[in-house]
Design an enzyme around this catalytic site. Structure first.
Site, PDB file in Angstrom:
ATOM      1  N   SER A 136      -2.481   4.962  -6.696  1.00  0.00           N
ATOM      2  CA  SER A 136      -3.465   5.529  -5.766  1.00  0.00           C
ATOM      3  C   SER A 136      -3.090   6.954  -5.393  1.00  0.00           C
ATOM      4  CB  SER A 136      -3.567   4.673  -4.493  1.00  0.00           C
ATOM      5  OG  SER A 136      -4.205   3.472  -4.793  1.00  0.00           O
ATOM      6  N   TYR A 182      -9.841  -4.950 -10.517  1.00  0.00           N
ATOM      7  CA  TYR A 182      -9.993  -3.963 -11.599  1.00  0.00           C
ATOM      8  C   TYR A 182     -11.243  -4.263 -12.409  1.00  0.00           C
ATOM      9  CZ  TYR A 182      -5.273  -2.262 -10.798  1.00  0.00           C
ATOM     10  OH  TYR A 182      -4.154  -1.706 -10.232  1.00  0.00           O
ATOM     11  N   GLN A 214       0.819  -1.227   0.000  1.00  0.00           N
ATOM     12  CA  GLN A 214       0.000   0.000   0.000  1.00  0.00           C
ATOM     13  C   GLN A 214       0.848   1.270   0.000  1.00  0.00           C
ATOM     14  OE1 GLN A 214      -2.949  -0.213   3.105  1.00  0.00           O
ATOM     15  NE2 GLN A 214      -4.477  -1.054   1.709  1.00  0.00           N
TER      16      GLN A 214
HETATM   17  P1  NAD Z   1      -9.288   2.455 -12.230  1.00  0.00           P
HETATM   18  O1  NAD Z   1      -8.614   3.773 -12.339  1.00  0.00           O
HETATM   19  O2  NAD Z   1      -8.696   1.281 -12.940  1.00  0.00           O
HETATM   20  O3  NAD Z   1     -10.822   2.593 -12.729  1.00  0.00           O
HETATM   21  C1  NAD Z   1     -11.691   3.573 -12.201  1.00  0.00           C
HETATM   22  C2  NAD Z   1     -13.053   3.010 -11.862  1.00  0.00           C
HETATM   23  O4  NAD Z   1     -13.872   3.005 -13.023  1.00  0.00           O
HETATM   24  C3  NAD Z   1     -13.070   1.591 -11.307  1.00  0.00           C
HETATM   25  O5  NAD Z   1     -13.692   1.600 -10.042  1.00  0.00           O
HETATM   26  C4  NAD Z   1     -13.898   0.829 -12.337  1.00  0.00           C
HETATM   27  O6  NAD Z   1     -14.685  -0.210 -11.767  1.00  0.00           O
HETATM   28  C5  NAD Z   1     -14.766   1.927 -12.919  1.00  0.00           C
HETATM   29  N1  NAD Z   1     -15.361   1.613 -14.223  1.00  0.00           N
HETATM   30  C6  NAD Z   1     -14.804   0.965 -15.280  1.00  0.00           C
HETATM   31  N2  NAD Z   1     -15.686   0.892 -16.292  1.00  0.00           N
HETATM   32  C7  NAD Z   1     -16.834   1.515 -15.871  1.00  0.00           C
HETATM   33  C8  NAD Z   1     -18.098   1.780 -16.467  1.00  0.00           C
HETATM   34  N3  NAD Z   1     -18.392   1.357 -17.704  1.00  0.00           N
HETATM   35  N4  NAD Z   1     -19.023   2.452 -15.739  1.00  0.00           N
HETATM   36  C9  NAD Z   1     -18.767   2.873 -14.489  1.00  0.00           C
HETATM   37  N5  NAD Z   1     -17.586   2.658 -13.866  1.00  0.00           N
HETATM   38  C10 NAD Z   1     -16.631   1.983 -14.555  1.00  0.00           C
HETATM   39  O7  NAD Z   1      -9.509   2.084 -10.692  1.00  0.00           O
HETATM   40  P2  NAD Z   1      -8.504   2.197  -9.464  1.00  0.00           P
HETATM   41  O8  NAD Z   1      -8.812   3.411  -8.704  1.00  0.00           O
HETATM   42  O9  NAD Z   1      -7.098   2.007  -9.936  1.00  0.00           O
HETATM   43  O10 NAD Z   1      -8.946   0.946  -8.586  1.00  0.00           O
HETATM   44  C11 NAD Z   1      -8.887  -0.365  -9.152  1.00  0.00           C
HETATM   45  C12 NAD Z   1      -9.013  -1.434  -8.075  1.00  0.00           C
HETATM   46  O11 NAD Z   1      -7.892  -1.435  -7.192  1.00  0.00           O
HETATM   47  C13 NAD Z   1     -10.221  -1.265  -7.159  1.00  0.00           C
HETATM   48  O12 NAD Z   1     -10.722  -2.536  -6.859  1.00  0.00           O
HETATM   49  C14 NAD Z   1      -9.649  -0.643  -5.926  1.00  0.00           C
HETATM   50  O13 NAD Z   1     -10.439  -0.859  -4.774  1.00  0.00           O
HETATM   51  C15 NAD Z   1      -8.363  -1.400  -5.860  1.00  0.00           C
HETATM   52  N6  NAD Z   1      -7.379  -0.729  -5.007  1.00  0.00           N
HETATM   53  C16 NAD Z   1      -6.781  -1.452  -4.011  1.00  0.00           C
HETATM   54  C17 NAD Z   1      -5.836  -0.854  -3.213  1.00  0.00           C
HETATM   55  C18 NAD Z   1      -5.157  -1.643  -2.135  1.00  0.00           C
HETATM   56  O14 NAD Z   1      -5.730  -2.568  -1.640  1.00  0.00           O
HETATM   57  N7  NAD Z   1      -3.954  -1.311  -1.808  1.00  0.00           N
HETATM   58  C19 NAD Z   1      -5.460   0.449  -3.434  1.00  0.00           C
HETATM   59  C20 NAD Z   1      -6.074   1.163  -4.469  1.00  0.00           C
HETATM   60  C21 NAD Z   1      -7.031   0.545  -5.280  1.00  0.00           C
END
Ligand code: NAD
Length: 380
Positions: free
Chosen positions: A133, A229, A127
């Site tokens: 993030s 994702y 993290q």
């Molecule tokens: P991202 O930038 O890849 O995508 C942004 C968001 O757009 C996502 O939530 C996705 O589901 C959404 N999306 C995609 N197509 C869509 C559509 N057609 N309509 C509406 N929404 C749509 O996302 P991110 O911020 O990089 O996060 C990706 C994953 O990583 C998530 O599951 C997040 O919880 C996880 N995450 C985990 C940690 C951790 O545990 N350390 C930290 C950050 C993120």
């Protein structure tokens, strides 16, 4: 071993990969640090501040790369920068690897071990290395600040002697890190906020930062991959989504779109027809503009006016917040490197999932499972 930090050469890039406050952690672990003169200027960090923290200053890129064993960068290097690197060094940066096969091959040809920070697995142990993030959160925050600046309305509800102002309505599409930060920021500014995501799992997170989760009649059981994702959906799915969202976007003042699919073009979620249904004066902040945009007509780096709606396609929000972006990036990249120091020695441990998850090029080859299949593909 010497960690070298060049000045970013991409025009408009103000971030720097390492700030002075991170240097002592590196020197205590046995690294020397060399920073190119002026590297911190975009984040308002003087050479002297690096020197005071224990780093050396290189007069130019040539001198820096001659000495570098490990290079820390923000942006992927340009071919000329890789040319200057010594053979067999380690490079850590955002690599944009899905779209930079040329770079992957150039690194391989110089036996450079290349780590892409965007591939660091989203696991608890990593993290504090999560550059994606850190940068997405800045994007979400600045998206709303930008929208508030462009919207010809107040954000909060106001009761004045001249009458009551109703709060702005903000709709956030995609509730990942950027979307959640956009929701929280819009909420703090007093807007009424709603959000939607294809991953039903995020409903609770959306509600916890103060927005209402909007339901659409869409089949979302297969929306998420193992890494959490979003998965790409069918054309039919996106068409249905557009139809159902049309009524929603027509009632709001600001739309923030963040929908991204890793390694793919962003899905179009707001069509020209939907733009026509929106109120003139409304603002769309398209955070996916760099990947083609979630909005028809979005142009990366520009503000476009279509049917009276402003579509903002800026792609440099982290760079606009260069001080905090550099601070967070620096902490992330240092933690990432220090994870590879075992018993006082830097070692690329292929038994560590953080290492294998982010190692793209090693031993003269592209080694990453997601990148290898793209080798030789047109446009890759
Ligand atoms: P991202 O930038 O890849 O995508 C942004 C968001 O757009 C996502 O939530 C996705 O589901 C959404 N999306 C995609 N197509 C869509 C559509 N057609 N309509 C509406 N929404 C749509 O996302 P991110 O911020 O990089 O996060 C990706 C994953 O990583 C998530 O599951 C997040 O919880 C996880 N995450 C985990 C940690 C951790 O545990 N350390 C930290 C950050 C993120």
């Amino acid at each position: 071993m010497l960690v070298a930090v060049p000045k970013e050469i991409l025009p408009g890039e103000n971030r720097v990969a390492l700030i002075p406050a991170s240097i002592s952690a590196l020197t205590q672990a046995g690294f020397e640090v060399l920073v190119e003169s002026g590297a911190g200027a975009g984040a308002f960090i003087a050479d002297q501040a690096y020197q005071d923290a224990g780093a050396g200053i290189a007069g130019g890129a040539e001198e820096l790369y001659q000495a570098a064993d490990i290079v820390f960068k923000v942006r992927p290097p340009e071919p000329g920068e890789v040319d200057r690197m010594k053979e067999g060094i380690t490079l850590v940066c955002l690599m944009d690897a899905f779209f930079r096969m040329d770079l992957m091959q150039q690194l391989a040809s110089k036996q450079i071990s290349g780590f892409g920070l965007e591939f660091v697995p989203r696991i608890t142990r990593a993290q504090s290395m999560d550059v994606l993030s850190s940068m997405a959160a800045i994007g979400g925050y600045r998206a709303v600040i930008e929208a508030a600046g462009l919207l010809p309305k107040y954000f909060p509800m106001l009761m004045t002697s001249a009458g009551t102002i109703t709060p702005a309505k903000v709709f956030v599409i995609g509730a990942g890190v950027a979307g959640l930060m956009a929701i929280a920021t819009a909420k703090r500014l007093g807007a009424v906020v709603e959000a939607y995501d294809t991953r039903p799992a995020v409903r609770e997170q959306v509600e916890s930062v103060g927005a209402r989760f909007v339901e659409f009649e869409l089949e979302t059981a297969d929306a998420e991959d193992q890494g959490g994702y979003a998965k790409a959906q069918s054309d039919d799915f996106y068409k249905k989504q557009q139809e159902q969202m049309k009524a929603k976007v027509a009632t709001v003042d600001v739309v923030v779109t963040t929908a991204a699919i890793p390694g793919k073009k962003a899905p179009v979620l707001i069509t020209d027809e939907m733009l026509q249904a929106m109120r003139p004066g409304s603002v769309i902040i398209d955070l996916a503009a760099e990947r083609g945009g979630n909005t028809e007509g979005a142009v990366a780096g520009e503000v476009v006016d279509r049917h009276g709606v402003k579509i903002v396609g800026y792609t440099d929000y982290p760079s606009r917040s260069s001080v905090h972006a550099s601070q967070l990036f620096s902490k992330n990249i240092c933690t990432f490197l220090l994870n590879m120091v075992k018993e006082g020695r830097f070692e690329i441990d292929l038994g560590d999932e953080i290492v294998t998850g982010s190692l793209l090029v090693h031993g003269g080859q592209v080694v990453h499972e997601m990148i290898k299949p793209l080798l030789g593909q047109e446009g890759a």
